[in-house]
Design an enzyme around this catalytic site. Structure first.
Site, PDB file in Angstrom:
ATOM      1  N   GLY A  14       0.778  -1.241   0.000  1.00  0.00           N
ATOM      2  CA  GLY A  14       0.000   0.000   0.000  1.00  0.00           C
ATOM      3  C   GLY A  14       0.804   1.282   0.000  1.00  0.00           C
ATOM      4  N   SER A  15       2.033   1.258  -0.551  1.00  0.00           N
ATOM      5  CA  SER A  15       2.799   2.510  -0.549  1.00  0.00           C
ATOM      6  C   SER A  15       2.187   3.528  -1.522  1.00  0.00           C
ATOM      7  CB  SER A  15       4.271   2.260  -0.865  1.00  0.00           C
ATOM      8  OG  SER A  15       4.455   1.909  -2.203  1.00  0.00           O
ATOM      9  N   ASN A  16       1.557   3.061  -2.582  1.00  0.00           N
ATOM     10  CA  ASN A  16       0.868   4.001  -3.479  1.00  0.00           C
ATOM     11  C   ASN A  16      -0.372   4.586  -2.808  1.00  0.00           C
ATOM     12  OD1 ASN A  16       2.065   4.424  -6.276  1.00  0.00           O
ATOM     13  ND2 ASN A  16       2.317   2.220  -6.009  1.00  0.00           N
ATOM     14  N   ARG A  93      -5.194  -9.074  -8.379  1.00  0.00           N
ATOM     15  CA  ARG A  93      -6.108  -9.909  -9.179  1.00  0.00           C
ATOM     16  C   ARG A  93      -6.500  -9.216 -10.477  1.00  0.00           C
ATOM     17  NH1 ARG A  93      -7.975 -14.176  -6.347  1.00  0.00           N
ATOM     18  NH2 ARG A  93      -7.312 -14.107  -4.190  1.00  0.00           N
ATOM     19  N   ASN A 109      -4.980   2.210 -13.104  1.00  0.00           N
ATOM     20  CA  ASN A 109      -3.972   1.295 -12.565  1.00  0.00           C
ATOM     21  C   ASN A 109      -2.598   1.933 -12.722  1.00  0.00           C
ATOM     22  OD1 ASN A 109      -2.900  -1.199 -11.570  1.00  0.00           O
ATOM     23  ND2 ASN A 109      -2.333  -1.738 -13.664  1.00  0.00           N
ATOM     24  N   HIS A 111       1.429   0.760 -13.270  1.00  0.00           N
ATOM     25  CA  HIS A 111       2.237  -0.409 -13.634  1.00  0.00           C
ATOM     26  C   HIS A 111       3.710  -0.001 -13.637  1.00  0.00           C
ATOM     27  CE1 HIS A 111       3.102  -4.283 -15.361  1.00  0.00           C
ATOM     28  NE2 HIS A 111       3.918  -3.668 -16.213  1.00  0.00           N
ATOM     29  N   ASP A 143      -8.669  -1.422 -19.191  1.00  0.00           N
ATOM     30  CA  ASP A 143      -9.640  -2.017 -20.114  1.00  0.00           C
ATOM     31  C   ASP A 143      -9.620  -3.528 -19.896  1.00  0.00           C
ATOM     32  OD1 ASP A 143      -7.443  -3.009 -21.405  1.00  0.00           O
ATOM     33  OD2 ASP A 143      -7.688  -1.834 -23.241  1.00  0.00           O
ATOM     34  N   GLU A 144     -10.186  -4.273 -20.847  1.00  0.00           N
ATOM     35  CA  GLU A 144     -10.359  -5.704 -20.565  1.00  0.00           C
ATOM     36  C   GLU A 144      -9.080  -6.525 -20.720  1.00  0.00           C
ATOM     37  OE1 GLU A 144     -13.942  -7.041 -22.415  1.00  0.00           O
ATOM     38  OE2 GLU A 144     -15.101  -5.426 -21.479  1.00  0.00           O
ATOM     39  N   VAL A 146      -4.768  -7.145 -20.091  1.00  0.00           N
ATOM     40  CA  VAL A 146      -3.859  -6.984 -18.948  1.00  0.00           C
ATOM     41  C   VAL A 146      -2.856  -5.869 -19.271  1.00  0.00           C
ATOM     42  CG1 VAL A 146      -2.107  -8.110 -17.519  1.00  0.00           C
ATOM     43  CG2 VAL A 146      -4.133  -9.380 -18.220  1.00  0.00           C
TER      44      VAL A 146
HETATM   45  C1  GAR Z   1       3.749  -1.082  -7.335  1.00  0.00           C
HETATM   46  O1  GAR Z   1       5.097  -1.090  -7.752  1.00  0.00           O
HETATM   47  C2  GAR Z   1       2.825  -1.144  -8.521  1.00  0.00           C
HETATM   48  O2  GAR Z   1       3.312  -0.436  -9.632  1.00  0.00           O
HETATM   49  C3  GAR Z   1       2.821  -2.626  -8.803  1.00  0.00           C
HETATM   50  O3  GAR Z   1       2.763  -3.232  -7.539  1.00  0.00           O
HETATM   51  C4  GAR Z   1       3.403  -2.388  -6.599  1.00  0.00           C
HETATM   52  C5  GAR Z   1       2.442  -2.143  -5.457  1.00  0.00           C
HETATM   53  O4  GAR Z   1       3.097  -1.484  -4.414  1.00  0.00           O
HETATM   54  N1  GAR Z   1       1.702  -2.986  -9.622  1.00  0.00           N
HETATM   55  C6  GAR Z   1       1.779  -3.924 -10.561  1.00  0.00           C
HETATM   56  O5  GAR Z   1       2.768  -4.591 -10.790  1.00  0.00           O
HETATM   57  C7  GAR Z   1       0.490  -4.108 -11.369  1.00  0.00           C
HETATM   58  N2  GAR Z   1       0.735  -4.936 -12.498  1.00  0.00           N
HETATM   59  P1  GAR Z   1       2.296  -0.790  -3.239  1.00  0.00           P
HETATM   60  O6  GAR Z   1       1.341  -1.850  -2.688  1.00  0.00           O
HETATM   61  O7  GAR Z   1       3.346  -0.427  -2.230  1.00  0.00           O
HETATM   62  O8  GAR Z   1       1.562   0.391  -3.782  1.00  0.00           O
END
Ligand code: GAR
Length: 208
Positions: A14-16, A93, A109, A111, A143-144, A146
């Site tokens: 959950g740092s984002n 998920r 999202n 990435h 979108d639908e 990945v």
């Molecule tokens: C982040 O680096 C995010 O970009 C990545 O998971 C991490 C979550 O970190 N997401 C993906 O790879 C999605 N395909 P967080 O829980 O500390 O925010």
């Protein structure tokens, strides 16, 4: 000005989510977190919002007979909290097409790669293994597919010669924490318009 209500879907650290919360607290982001939903009960993300006036819900896949019922429970929770924009923040998920179409153009999202390079799992390891000199992060509408949705913002990050996936992930994460609140802010200001594959970013409007 009315604050856009965010729903944040998390699975882990959950740092984002923290970066979004910090931006809201600092008034850099005019939004409100309506609910944080985790599919894992012990996610650190949930602890980050404890003590704030923010609803949380744990919705575990294993409690439901099928994916449809699981996603319906998520949709119900979002409805309950009048969520306008759904933010995926480390949610592990893949959401079904049926779920996504209910929230078309309202799911974001982040990435950890410069899409369309290195979609899917372990994007940072994919970048290190491939030997690219530059990677980065992408905020996009979902979108639908990945990691295939229209791109809102991207920022590049150098890949250094002695980087392993962890060192690169750390450098990218630092940028993610700036980019995600910024992209959400553009949405909240009504400045994002999806035209086919492209996201058009409108001018900042004068508040009179
Ligand atoms: C982040 O680096 C995010 O970009 C990545 O998971 C991490 C979550 O970190 N997401 C993906 O790879 C999605 N395909 P967080 O829980 O500390 O925010």
């Amino acid at each position: 000005m009315n604050r856009t209500v965010l729903g944040v879907l998390v699975s882990g650290r959950g740092s984002n989510l923290q970066a979004i919360l910090d931006a809201i607290m600092a008034e850099r982001l005019k939004a409100k977190i309506g609910v944080v939903i985790s599919d894992t009960p012990d996610a650190l993300a949930l602890r980050r919002v404890a003590g704030f006036d923010i609803a949380t819900a744990v919705i575990e896949r294993r409690r439901f007979a099928d994916k449809r019922a699981f996603e319906q429970a998520i949709a119900r929770e979002l409805g309950l909290h009048h969520v306008e924009l759904l933010v995926l923040a480390g949610f592990t998920r893949i959401l079904s097409g049926e779920f996504i179409s209910q929230f078309a153009g309202r799911i974001m999202n982040i990435h950890p790669a410069l899409l369309p390079a290195f979609p899917g799992l372990d994007a940072q390891a994919q970048a290190v293994d491939y030997g690219v000199r530059v990677s980065g992060c992408t905020v996009h509408f979902v979108d639908e597919g990945v990691d295939t949705g229209p791109i809102i913002l991207q920022e590049a990050v150098p890949v250094l010669a002695d980087d392993d996936e962890h060192a690169l992930a750390e450098r990218i994460l630092h940028v993610e924490h700036k980019l995600y609140p910024r992209a959400i802010g553009l949405y909240c200001e009504g400045r994002l318009r999806i035209e086919g594959r492209k996201v058009i970013i409108g001018e900042k409007r004068q508040v009179l």
